[in-house]
Design a protein around this motif. Structure first.
Motif, PDB file in Angstrom:
ATOM      1  N   LEU B 141      -5.004   2.317  -8.982  1.00 34.83           N
ATOM      2  CA  LEU B 141      -4.516   2.757 -10.119  1.00 34.83           C
ATOM      3  C   LEU B 141      -3.761   1.964 -11.122  1.00 34.83           C
ATOM      4  CD1 LEU B 141      -2.279   5.677  -7.941  1.00 34.83           C
ATOM      5  CD2 LEU B 141      -4.263   5.887  -9.555  1.00 34.83           C
ATOM      6  N   LEU B 142      -3.522   0.534 -10.483  1.00 32.12           N
ATOM      7  CA  LEU B 142      -3.052  -0.075 -11.504  1.00 32.12           C
ATOM      8  C   LEU B 142      -4.125  -1.046 -12.323  1.00 32.12           C
ATOM      9  CD1 LEU B 142      -0.222  -1.965  -9.453  1.00 32.12           C
ATOM     10  CD2 LEU B 142       0.004  -0.278 -11.213  1.00 32.12           C
ATOM     11  N   SER B 143      -5.285  -0.915 -12.064  1.00 30.77           N
ATOM     12  CA  SER B 143      -6.546  -1.748 -12.566  1.00 30.77           C
ATOM     13  C   SER B 143      -6.621  -1.258 -14.034  1.00 30.77           C
ATOM     14  CB  SER B 143      -7.716  -1.228 -11.990  1.00 30.77           C
ATOM     15  OG  SER B 143      -8.152   0.167 -12.275  1.00 30.77           O
ATOM     16  N   PRO B 144      -6.073  -0.545 -14.726  1.00 31.76           N
ATOM     17  CA  PRO B 144      -6.145  -0.573 -16.282  1.00 31.76           C
ATOM     18  C   PRO B 144      -5.305  -1.460 -16.876  1.00 31.76           C
ATOM     19  CG  PRO B 144      -5.584   1.815 -15.363  1.00 31.76           C
ATOM     20  CD  PRO B 144      -5.774   0.983 -14.213  1.00 31.76           C
ATOM     21  N   LEU B 145      -4.322  -2.138 -16.088  1.00 26.51           N
ATOM     22  CA  LEU B 145      -3.441  -3.045 -16.396  1.00 26.51           C
ATOM     23  C   LEU B 145      -4.203  -4.459 -16.726  1.00 26.51           C
ATOM     24  CD1 LEU B 145      -0.163  -2.565 -14.484  1.00 26.51           C
ATOM     25  CD2 LEU B 145      -0.729  -2.023 -16.973  1.00 26.51           C
ATOM     26  N   LYS B 146      -5.548  -4.671 -15.940  1.00 16.75           N
ATOM     27  CA  LYS B 146      -6.259  -5.807 -16.155  1.00 16.75           C
ATOM     28  C   LYS B 146      -6.285  -6.260 -17.580  1.00 16.75           C
ATOM     29  CE  LYS B 146      -8.929  -5.594 -11.776  1.00 16.75           C
ATOM     30  NZ  LYS B 146      -9.948  -4.906 -11.137  1.00 16.75           N
TER      31      LYS B 146
END
Lengths: 621, 266
Positions: B141-146
């Motif tokens: 779920l946090l991967s867009p923050l990459k």
């Protein structure tokens, strides 16, 4: 990223160390706040000018005492360390080549000492997958390799298990599977058996041998256990950062003097033959397994024995040897200990409920040396923790010097029982060695001088030089830390000393040092000693009586003679008997007509028995 | 010694099998919905949803009660405070300086229901999802923050290593505590300062041990070619199934219901 042609690779050595040195500096005390640069005070050579070539498919043991430089050597082989001088070449690639570092590490895998600190995944299969994920493999390929690798090491029935539910031997096999799945050409085992019990060591060594013999993987096995060396094809003896010998294990064992100087010891059978040769017998020097020893001794005895005389004298010889040992006579005193019908269950009522010990009773006399043996998980450690009230039994009682360990005076009684846990060096915490030793007596109203005297006395008992007392605990070597930790228990002047595997992970010299002062405490100060150990050799040699535990119960109590008589039963419950005992049991069975004693535990007794059987100078010994 | 991590209850229900991403994302949606709900019809709807989830997850009532216990005090506290200090119009009861209004009673009930629904809802997720799956879900779920150069992979790796080492450190703490007790440490002393001081001999060795373990683990990971998230494949793959679709659908109905009720003010 293939290097060179296939034909070229075939003849290429696996690993070459060319004039390799590895140094580290000890910094001068300088005030860095003033901007002074630390000036190297001394340069230490962990390795000095080492030349070593390991061919593909070899099974090499690198042996040496703690601190000899053997682990440094291992870490140079897969670029975890880089040499200060010289070069390390892995299949034609220098470890100094930054670009190729991952190529090297995928070819030379490494299994480390501590099983807990190398498992990354939260289950067996996930851990084995970890290296494969790093290689960027597809999931299908991962599954195939995971199944193959776990099956090879025999852990495929526990794929979903969480690491902390596995035994030490199982964890190390998981670690091996994790490396194996990456299909390396070579695996370096950096003291991978040092923290395991004998069963775990056997499991791991079987796998290691199989990987070499069946899968053709080059093995570099770093150890100080000589019985493991005899499984290898080649032995490299290291001390003070230099190679002292590079030969077959058999050749190494025929140079016992060299092995001893390097702080190690040859297997008991080899020592037996060494002593027999010294006594003037014409026996071969290169005996390294009990089987070889048996066949040589059987021939020897058949040819030479003076039959009739010896049969009658078995008991006489045994009695003679028994008389030579100081025999413990039971007495009651402040150091006597009674355990009556003790039972203890972990987590009663929870899903993890486990009966750890059940109806254990034992009476230990004042000043007695008791050995406590049993397979890992048999309840030894649980029992030991009851002895100074760290655990309180559900049923039964513990009494020290006649008074029961219960209620308000547990804290007082606890001081009478010194308990040394496994790897006690991990509990050191004070800024100096002296302060840490004094921790146990800090609340006693002693003057500074008295305190100091107690600390020095304890330090001297364990053989710790008084010069190091004001040093930081982190400046001590591994063996010194262990001794400092034991001194921290002895300083309380306990009447009973309980040691849980005090020699675990130490090389033979370190082990002998520790066991020597335990015996000395018992002999000279009359302290009761309870020794928990996996080494049947140590227990047989040192203890007045032995308590054998199995599945939480006490199954046998008796003198070493009485206990080790039951070779078959002990083997069934995952224990062993000393190598000498095995040897003499086999001799007795093979030559029933010659009355060979089966009650032999030490090399000295073995030599005595053989010489007497041959009618040579027995009485003089 | 056996240590249980988190509060996962092993099982194979549809909720257990649902994708952790679904569960985490819908937990957030659910929390918003609970906070939006005002009317008791709305709460009834949420209750139905929650009851359905509990039955589907096959969680025994005992565990629901267990998850409530820690917040019980907060509930009682909120109740008492609001009951006596909330000002309203319709007096229900009056005695000397204590006045209880109908409005305060309704307000309190609403607060309590919200807390209970939130706690039970979140515990369904933790009861049915292993910590490892939760970590994976969070990472996904946090991967867009990459894109913002947030080290998502590294954070997730740290979390899963931390989880893996909890039992190891629990055992170690126990061992060191016992060893220091054997040397005269007193962890249940009556003097508070004495007790605080008695933890130094535990914390220092634990800390040193953590460093040692970290170093050895780093070596072991290095030796197994670990070099961060780049070029790394994954063994555990998260897959959405029909179950997830159904859960999304049911939650969408709940959301529609709650919002409509709120808008119409029923």
């Amino acid at each position: 990223m293939k290097q060179g042609s296939d034909a070229g690779q075939l003849n290429m050595p696996q690993i070459v160390l060319d004039k390799v040195s590895y140094t580290y500096y000890e910094a001068e005390d300088v005030d860095t706040r003033k901007g002074e640069m630390p000036v190297p005070k001394a340069v230490h050579y962990a390795l000095e000018g080492v030349d070593l070539t390991i061919q593909k498919g070899e099974f090499v043991a690198i042996v040496g005492r703690n601190g000899s430089g053997k682990s440094t050597m291992a870490r140079l082989m897969n670029a975890l360390l880089l040499p200060t001088e010289g070069t390390v070449i892995v299949e034609g690639i220098s470890t100094m080549d930054d670009e190729q570092i991952w190529e090297i590490r995928s070819r030379v895998g490494m299994v480390f000492q501590n099983p807990d600190n190398q498992i990354v995944g939260s289950s067996v299969e996930e851990d084995v997958a970890f290296g494969l994920e790093n290689l960027g493999l597809q999931r299908d390929e991962m599954l195939t390799r995971i199944h193959w690798a776990t099956r090879t090491v025999g852990i495929d029935d526990r794929l979903q298990a969480e690491p902390h539910t596995l035994s030490g031997g199982q964890k190390q096999r998981v670690a091996i599977a994790g490396i194996l799945a990456m299909k390396p050409e070579c695996i370096v085992f950096d003291e991978a058996t040092a923290m395991l019990d004998p069963v775990g060591r056997r499991e791991v060594m079987q796998v290691v041998r199989k990987l070499n013999r069946e899968n053709g993987i080059t093995i570099v096995h770093i150890t100080h256990h000589m019985d493991e060396v005899s499984l290898c094809d080649r032995a490299v003896l290291v001390d003070h950062g230099k190679i002292l010998a590079d030969c077959t294990p058999r050749e190494l064992f025929t140079r016992p003097q060299l092995v001893r100087e390097a702080g190690l010891e040859t297997p008991p059978v080899t020592r037996l033959f060494e002593a027999l040769r010294e006594a003037g017998l014409n026996v071969p020097a290169d005996i390294i397994t009990p089987e070889e020893a048996i066949s040589v001794l059987v021939d020897l005895l058949k040819q030479n024995h003076t039959q009739t005389k010896q049969i009658q004298n078995v008991e006489a010889r045994e009695e003679q040897r028994r008389a030579r040992r100081t025999r413990y006579v039971h007495r009651e005193g402040p150091g006597s200990l009674q355990v009556e019908h003790l039972s203890y269950t972990y987590g009663p009522g929870s899903p993890f409920e486990k009966q750890a010990i059940e109806d254990v009773s034992i009476s230990v006399g004042d000043g007695e040396f008791l050995g406590l043996i049993g397979h890992t998980g048999c309840g030894k450690s649980t029992l030991v923790q009851h002895l100074n009230g760290l655990l309180k039994g559900d049923q039964g009682s513990v009494s020290i010097g006649g008074s029961r360990m219960e209620g308000a005076h547990i804290k007082q009684m606890r001081k009478k029982v010194g308990l040394v846990f496994q790897y006690p060096e991990y509990q050191l915490f004070e800024s100096t060695v002296a302060k840490d030793i004094a921790f146990g007596i800090r609340k006693e109203k002693l003057s500074e001088e008295e305190m100091r005297a107690r600390v020095e006395e304890a330090a001297q008992t364990v053989g710790l030089s008084l010069d190091v007392l004001e040093n930081s605990i982190y400046d001590l070597s591994g063996g010194q830390k262990r001794r400092a930790a034991i001194a921290g228990v002895l300083v309380m002047k306990p009447g009973i000393l309980v040691l849980d595997e005090p020699a675990a992970g130490l090389d033979p010299a370190g082990r002998d040092d520790i066991l020597r002062f335990c015996t000395k405490l018992q002999k000279e100060q009359g302290i009761t000693v309870i020794l928990v150990s996996h080494s049947m050799e140590d227990v047989a040699r040192l203890c007045d009586r032995i308590l054998v535990m199995h599945q939480g119960r006490s199954v046998m109590v008796g003198t070493p003679e009485e206990i080790f008589e039951n070779e078959q039963y002990l083997t069934e419950i995952g224990l062993a008997v000393p190598q000498m005992t095995v040897l003499f049991h086999r001799l007795r069975e093979t030559l029933p007509e010659i009355g060979v004693s089966g009650r032999i535990f030490t090399v000295e007794d073995g030599v005595d028995e053989i010489l007497q059987l041959l009618g040579r100078g027995g009485d003089a010994l | 010694m056996t240590v249980s991590i988190g509060q996962y209850l092993p099982g194979n229900s549809v909720i257990h099998r649902a994708d952790p991403r679904t569960k985490l994302a819908l937990t957030v949606v659910y929390m918003v919905l609970v906070l939006l709900t005002r009317s008791f019809i709305g709460f009834g709807l949420v209750f139905l949803y929650l009851a359905g989830a509990l039955i589907a997850a096959r969680i025994r009532p005992k565990y629901i009660w267990n998850s409530m216990k820690p917040v019980l005090l907060i509930i009682v506290f909120t109740l008492v405070l609001n009951l006596f200090f909330y000002q309203g119009e319709t007096v229900l009861y009056h005695w000397r300086f204590i006045t209880i209004y109908l409005e305060s009673l309704i307000f309190c009930a609403r607060m309590c229901l919200r807390i209970i629904f939130l706690v039970v809802g979140v515990s369904i997720v933790t009861y049915t999802t292993t910590p490892v799956m939760l970590t994976d879900g969070i990472e996904a779920l946090l991967s867009p923050l990459k894109i913002l150069h947030f080290p998502v992979h590294e954070v997730a790796m740290m979390m899963s290593i931390a989880l893996r080492f909890i039992p190891t450190f629990a055992e170690e703490t126990d061992r060191i505590m016992k060893a220091q007790t054997a040397r005269g440490s007193d962890f249940d002393s009556k003097h508070i300062m004495e007790r605080i001081r008695s933890f130094v001999p535990i914390l220092i060795p634990l800390f040193i041990s953590a460093w040692r373990r970290a170093e050895e683990l780093a070596n072991a990971m290095n030796a197994r070619c670990y070099r961060g998230g780049e070029g790394r494949s994954r063994f555990r793959v998260l897959r959405m199934t029909k179950i997830d679709g159904i859960i999304f659908g049911v939650t969408a109905i709940l959301a529609a219901g709650v919002i409509l009720i709120r808008v119409w003010g029923v």
